[in-house]
Design a protein around this motif. Structure first.
Motif, PDB file in Angstrom:
ATOM      1  N   LEU B 251      40.655   3.098  32.617  1.00 46.94           N
ATOM      2  CA  LEU B 251      41.057   3.094  34.015  1.00 46.94           C
ATOM      3  C   LEU B 251      39.877   3.600  34.844  1.00 46.94           C
ATOM      4  O   LEU B 251      39.228   4.586  34.484  1.00 46.94           O
ATOM      5  CB  LEU B 251      42.275   4.022  34.167  1.00 46.94           C
ATOM      6  N   THR B 252      39.613   2.911  35.950  1.00 49.11           N
ATOM      7  CA  THR B 252      38.449   3.329  36.764  1.00 49.11           C
ATOM      8  C   THR B 252      38.860   4.133  37.989  1.00 49.11           C
ATOM      9  O   THR B 252      37.998   4.625  38.722  1.00 49.11           O
ATOM     10  CB  THR B 252      37.639   2.104  37.220  1.00 49.11           C
ATOM     11  N   ILE B 253      40.150   4.228  38.247  1.00 50.35           N
ATOM     12  CA  ILE B 253      40.591   5.075  39.367  1.00 50.35           C
ATOM     13  C   ILE B 253      41.622   6.072  38.847  1.00 50.35           C
ATOM     14  O   ILE B 253      42.161   5.915  37.759  1.00 50.35           O
ATOM     15  CB  ILE B 253      41.207   4.250  40.523  1.00 50.35           C
ATOM     16  N   ASP B 254      41.890   7.066  39.637  1.00 46.35           N
ATOM     17  CA  ASP B 254      42.857   8.077  39.252  1.00 46.35           C
ATOM     18  C   ASP B 254      44.259   7.580  39.575  1.00 46.35           C
ATOM     19  O   ASP B 254      44.565   7.270  40.727  1.00 46.35           O
ATOM     20  CB  ASP B 254      42.559   9.368  40.033  1.00 46.35           C
ATOM     21  N   MET B 255      45.076   7.511  38.567  1.00 43.36           N
ATOM     22  CA  MET B 255      46.404   6.921  38.742  1.00 43.36           C
ATOM     23  C   MET B 255      47.340   7.556  37.732  1.00 43.36           C
ATOM     24  O   MET B 255      46.921   7.910  36.629  1.00 43.36           O
ATOM     25  CB  MET B 255      46.291   5.424  38.430  1.00 43.36           C
ATOM     26  N   SER B 256      48.593   7.662  38.090  1.00 41.93           N
ATOM     27  CA  SER B 256      49.572   8.206  37.132  1.00 41.93           C
ATOM     28  C   SER B 256      50.230   7.061  36.373  1.00 41.93           C
ATOM     29  O   SER B 256      50.171   5.903  36.790  1.00 41.93           O
ATOM     30  CB  SER B 256      50.643   8.987  37.881  1.00 41.93           C
ATOM     31  N   GLN B 257      50.885   7.400  35.300  1.00 35.84           N
ATOM     32  CA  GLN B 257      51.616   6.386  34.538  1.00 35.84           C
ATOM     33  C   GLN B 257      52.705   5.753  35.411  1.00 35.84           C
ATOM     34  O   GLN B 257      52.952   4.552  35.347  1.00 35.84           O
ATOM     35  CB  GLN B 257      52.218   7.020  33.291  1.00 35.84           C
ATOM     36  N   GLU B 258      53.316   6.588  36.225  1.00 32.46           N
ATOM     37  CA  GLU B 258      54.358   6.089  37.127  1.00 32.46           C
ATOM     38  C   GLU B 258      53.799   5.034  38.087  1.00 32.46           C
ATOM     39  O   GLU B 258      54.416   3.992  38.319  1.00 32.46           O
ATOM     40  CB  GLU B 258      54.893   7.282  37.934  1.00 32.46           C
ATOM     41  N   GLU B 259      52.632   5.318  38.635  1.00 30.29           N
ATOM     42  CA  GLU B 259      52.025   4.355  39.553  1.00 30.29           C
ATOM     43  C   GLU B 259      51.659   3.057  38.832  1.00 30.29           C
ATOM     44  O   GLU B 259      51.797   1.968  39.386  1.00 30.29           O
ATOM     45  CB  GLU B 259      50.781   4.967  40.206  1.00 30.29           C
ATOM     46  N   LEU B 260      51.224   3.196  37.597  1.00 30.60           N
ATOM     47  CA  LEU B 260      50.920   1.996  36.824  1.00 30.60           C
ATOM     48  C   LEU B 260      52.178   1.154  36.616  1.00 30.60           C
ATOM     49  O   LEU B 260      52.161  -0.073  36.739  1.00 30.60           O
ATOM     50  CB  LEU B 260      50.327   2.377  35.462  1.00 30.60           C
ATOM     51  N   TYR B 261      53.292   1.846  36.297  1.00 28.61           N
ATOM     52  CA  TYR B 261      54.551   1.117  36.137  1.00 28.61           C
ATOM     53  C   TYR B 261      54.945   0.391  37.414  1.00 28.61           C
ATOM     54  O   TYR B 261      55.409  -0.754  37.380  1.00 28.61           O
ATOM     55  CB  TYR B 261      55.668   2.064  35.683  1.00 28.61           C
ATOM     56  N   LYS B 262      54.733   1.058  38.529  1.00 25.92           N
ATOM     57  CA  LYS B 262      55.072   0.406  39.807  1.00 25.92           C
ATOM     58  C   LYS B 262      54.246  -0.853  40.009  1.00 25.92           C
ATOM     59  O   LYS B 262      54.746  -1.870  40.476  1.00 25.92           O
ATOM     60  CB  LYS B 262      54.822   1.385  40.964  1.00 25.92           C
ATOM     61  N   LEU B 263      52.969  -0.760  39.684  1.00 27.43           N
ATOM     62  CA  LEU B 263      52.083  -1.929  39.791  1.00 27.43           C
ATOM     63  C   LEU B 263      52.631  -3.096  38.968  1.00 27.43           C
ATOM     64  O   LEU B 263      52.718  -4.237  39.440  1.00 27.43           O
ATOM     65  CB  LEU B 263      50.687  -1.542  39.297  1.00 27.43           C
ATOM     66  N   TYR B 264      53.033  -2.805  37.739  1.00 28.37           N
ATOM     67  CA  TYR B 264      53.560  -3.852  36.861  1.00 28.37           C
ATOM     68  C   TYR B 264      54.906  -4.377  37.366  1.00 28.37           C
ATOM     69  O   TYR B 264      55.151  -5.583  37.372  1.00 28.37           O
ATOM     70  CB  TYR B 264      53.672  -3.334  35.424  1.00 28.37           C
TER      71      TYR B 264
END
Lengths: 345, 345, 345, 345
Positions: B251-264
């Motif tokens: 990952l190249t930016i700071d992100m939480s697992q929750e935010e990743l789930y939202k993206l998906y």
């Protein structure tokens, strides 16, 4: 639409019912009950239903309260657990299809001897119908209570029926050597069921003592017109699904293999779900479908006939047959929701 | 009704097409061709079709003569075998869905390098559409020639697409470790494919050299907007069906697992066949269905994201996706004939 | 003769120890203890021992009373259960080989964080030896307490050791994608372990959180000379035995695949149980043996090296390695009782 | 040391011989021959032998030239291929153990009828010994030519021998329903043998026509003292190894199950490799070993006795028994190289 409730929806037979009803054009699931998973989202237990099913599992008391909203109740509970709810459902005019053993054996005494418990609804035994459509279609049409046949009995009775109806085998000579996939043992957390104990091994079990024996004997005796006893040996095979039932009997008249085939072809000529095949059947060709394949050989050297039938134990041997019975009871095309072949490989 | 012909109908992908078309309400099989089984009854090769299919396999020359009677031709042949018939079909106005690799790689040079043969129809490459509906639905609608994606690419591209579209991973860090059931090796009589050689073992194969690598790179590069190379390692797993693709990237930016789930969730919110799941997926939950399940985890200790997708290699990874493409091309509901979950167990 | 006791003899690792000791020319089983099967004949639990073993399982208190009669105690208990008995055995001069995790992690804090319980014997951690003979043979010779390595760590450390020792990969780039047979989940009656739930499916589990992660990191950090963190993803594969560990890392110097092979050949040239193979390994070729096969590929396109190791999780990954350690500790030929290849198929 | 040559060393039975001889303290492999892999390193074909075996496969002509350097020749070739080499070996004083079928059937006519080819060495039939040690140990001691029994016959004859010797069953009533793992089909690249065709399915095959029938009949007739015919039905089960033979017969005298057990216990009381077990056997408990487990039940309702035996088809059913025969022929402990239980799981 036929409104449907399922008791025991999280066992393997119950889950197969959910699968079939999800794809059934004339049925609608009203409730799913589960003893072990009350309150859980069905698609959290069986994650294949993400996007297909939004039911939350209810308990049996809640199910009882919803009997008014359904036309038919499927019961997929352990034996001895369906007496009470069956009575209540029938009283409310709900048709009942019991996938368990409680209403299959017509003799209270025989049931109690083999299952080791009191039958609490023996008054219902007379009117209950043994739901094997190929042999009892007319009775099923008007039945309120269907005793859905066991998996081994379905395969074995279909294999032997033409011989017994024709009275051309010695009833004392019948041996059934049947093999089942592991789903037949249920979704049951016990050491003998774990992967590493079942995989890469085969065993016979309940030899000379399996509870499906009196059920097979009852139905074959009806066909023959007199009582018979037989040997039934079940086996556990390392695969998920499928039953292969290999049946042996001494032929009492002189007949060729060709003539035997004709007898079988004639017997099942109008049956969509039973195919008499030249080759001996393999369970993969019926896996996931409601089909029964039957092949046979005459062993001239010994005078014995060997009949082999293959079904999917959760389909024609349980949930598929239950849907077939529902279709007949509600007067719709018997193939509705079941009109597809096995998916290979 | 959509009239359909299939070339290569006796391979596993071809057979899966036959299964799906047998149950498809808007399609009609006009012919089945087979190189190996010309003249044979289809239901003698695949005995699950007793009572369901009466086709006799024809050869490719006979198939060519019947192009006028079909609307769409499915080609399930080895790579290099579809050039000629594709041209002929398109000339006659027949739509073509090629399940092989011949039209997937847009660069003639790349195709020839990885597949080791001349591309004889490179003029068709420009207009052919890579048939991954979740990413190319609009182009598919008007396409005449669909290059149906490979099984590994389908699973891997769907797993990684949201990350690359969002440009939040280092493209040089991508590793795909994918596992397939044995049907991925085809219906091919070779020693490494026999039961006793595959059973009770796992292996990686074609390490750093598998032909699906450039296909995955091509599509992910499109999403990213610039060229990338990646590591792709396929494995053979002792089961019939299923692909699990486990993808790693920094990952190249700071992100939480929750935010990743939202993206998906956002990326796939309108997709029926792709479900983003809280749990990491298991192939059994998609087996026999056209579904793709995707789960992910952020490994905070290393800054890597791990995305895991599960499909059935013969369904969403081949024939199921081909039918999905057909439905889109002919303007009918995309789910027709595919609207069912995995059958368990 | 080396006199031996086993705690936890009815789990799969314990049973594998019994198998190996039954055939070991220099060892003698004094007692077998079992929490679940106290009082049972060992050959009634594992019926393969009819005619080979007459032990009756004792409980841990009885085992404690017999410490004087043994030279070495194998402990195959769940983590957290071996503290007390280990101290008592060592006090009596009995050597201990613990197949569990309690003495593998040198940092008390790391152990407590990943295993979620207090370490009650941290004073023993300094002298305990991580029992991976290929890397620690000299320390093992004089050890009283061996922490027998985990199954995944054994495969993964052996695969990566030459690269880290040579300091030619970027330690931040390491990803381990490992696959295990179901015996790795133990002999444990739980729904996810039953045949029908494991069969015909693959899944990743404990993603970014598996307890073998700090163990692998500890040993690779020692080899490298500085701390590293890595990604470790385990999978469950439908087979009884075997681990395939596929390891990825970015090469930091210019090197050919041939040179990499030379590095590995040199590193393991004196090791009987580790074979560097031209082909990528398959788990079947080490199944039931104490062997580790390692293959590797350099992916020139991405600059990544892919190393693949295969072991049997119950042998080199547990009981086989424990016997190897015992042989070294007692000064006998390291191969005693382990000098046989995998049995195929 | 016994010097050994193997013809057909790359088939599954041949490979099992190599495995056993690798670990045999009194034997030495002089050559391995292979029709398919002439010139190849044995450990490149079977990679489990890396570090254990350095043989290069020779062809049968080269093998012939080396007959002077061996004491015993194992032949694991298809039937009809061993006539010539057997004669040559015997002429040179080399003992022969043939794992194929060519010398099992004493009647030339019966052999030719079931195997469909001329017997070219019928003069050797009189002196060849059917190598089932539990029944023929004395003859084996002095034999030059051993016809090593078939896998199904080994399991079936051991299961039924006590009943026929005691003459307490109706010989016309005997039915053998046997199930085998897929290694029984050999290492043979054919569509029906590939993983995806065998997995998740069971079938009966060669019903009423399998070539092991006359072999079983011959040996049981000897025991009974008069000719019998029987039904034998083999099945293919999705697992690598193992045979379960379930035998049915009508008891002709009044006897309890306990008395039957006594008969069996007495019959096999001195046999290390045959265990009469209270439980019905499972193939996993003999897998990879030379053991035979036998259990039985009396079905009082029908008067039939059901005897169930389990062996490993490649061990007691082929290579293990061949080594047992070699040990007897050369006067060493019969258990040498075979004294280990099944490895679980």
């Amino acid at each position: 639409m036929i409104n449907v409730g399922i008791l025991g929806s999280t066992g393997y037979a119950g889950q197969q019912l959910v699968w079939l009803l999800t794809n059934h054009s004339n049925a609608n699931i009203v409730f799913l009950s589960s003893h072990s998973y009350e309150g859980d989202l069905y698609s959290d237990i069986y994650k294949n239903y993400y996007g297909f099913n939004k039911n939350i599992c209810i308990n049996i008391q809640e199910a009882e309260c919803k009997l008014n909203s359904i036309d038919v109740l499927f019961i997929a509970l352990p034996h001895g657990k369906s007496f009470d709810i069956t009575k209540k459902a029938l009283e409310k005019g709900v048709k009942v299809i019991d996938l368990g053993a409680d209403f299959r054996i017509k003799s209270k005494a025989t049931y109690e001897q083999w299952y080791g418990l009191d039958h609490q609804c023996s008054e219902l035994l007379e009117d209950s119908v043994y739901g094997l459509p190929e042999l009892k279609r007319e009775s099923i049409k008007n039945a309120s209570l269907i005793a859905n046949p066991g998996c081994y009995p379905t395969a074995s009775i279909l294999a032997l029926a033409p011989l017994l109806k024709a009275k051309i085998v010695d009833p004392k000579s019948i041996i059934i050597d049947a093999k089942s996939g592991v789903s037949g043992a249920g979704r049951n957390a016990a050491i003998p069921n774990i992967y590493t104990e079942c995989n890469e091994s085969i065993k016979a079990y309940s030899v000379a003592s399996h509870r499906h024996t009196p059920e097979i004997e009852q139905e074959l005796s009806h066909l023959l017109g007199s009582d018979l006893t037989l040997v039934f040996t079940p086996h556990l095979v390392p695969m998920n699904r499928g039953i292969l039932s290999v049946c042996y009997a001494n032929l009492t008249i002189d007949m060729s293999q060709e003539e035997l085939y004709k007898l079988y072809d004639e017997f099942y000529k109008d049956e969509f779900f039973v195919k008499v095949t030249e080759d001996m059947p393999e369970t993969k060709y019926v896996k996931g479908s409601n089909m029964c394949h039957i092949g046979l050989r005459l062993d001239k050297r010994t005078g014995k006939v060997i009949v082999c039938s293959a079904i999917d134990n959760l389909m024609k041997g349980a949930a598929g047959q239950a849907i077939q019975n529902m279709n007949i009871m509600f007067g719709i095309d018997e193939k509705t929701g079941l009109n597809f072949p096995a998916m290979l490989p």
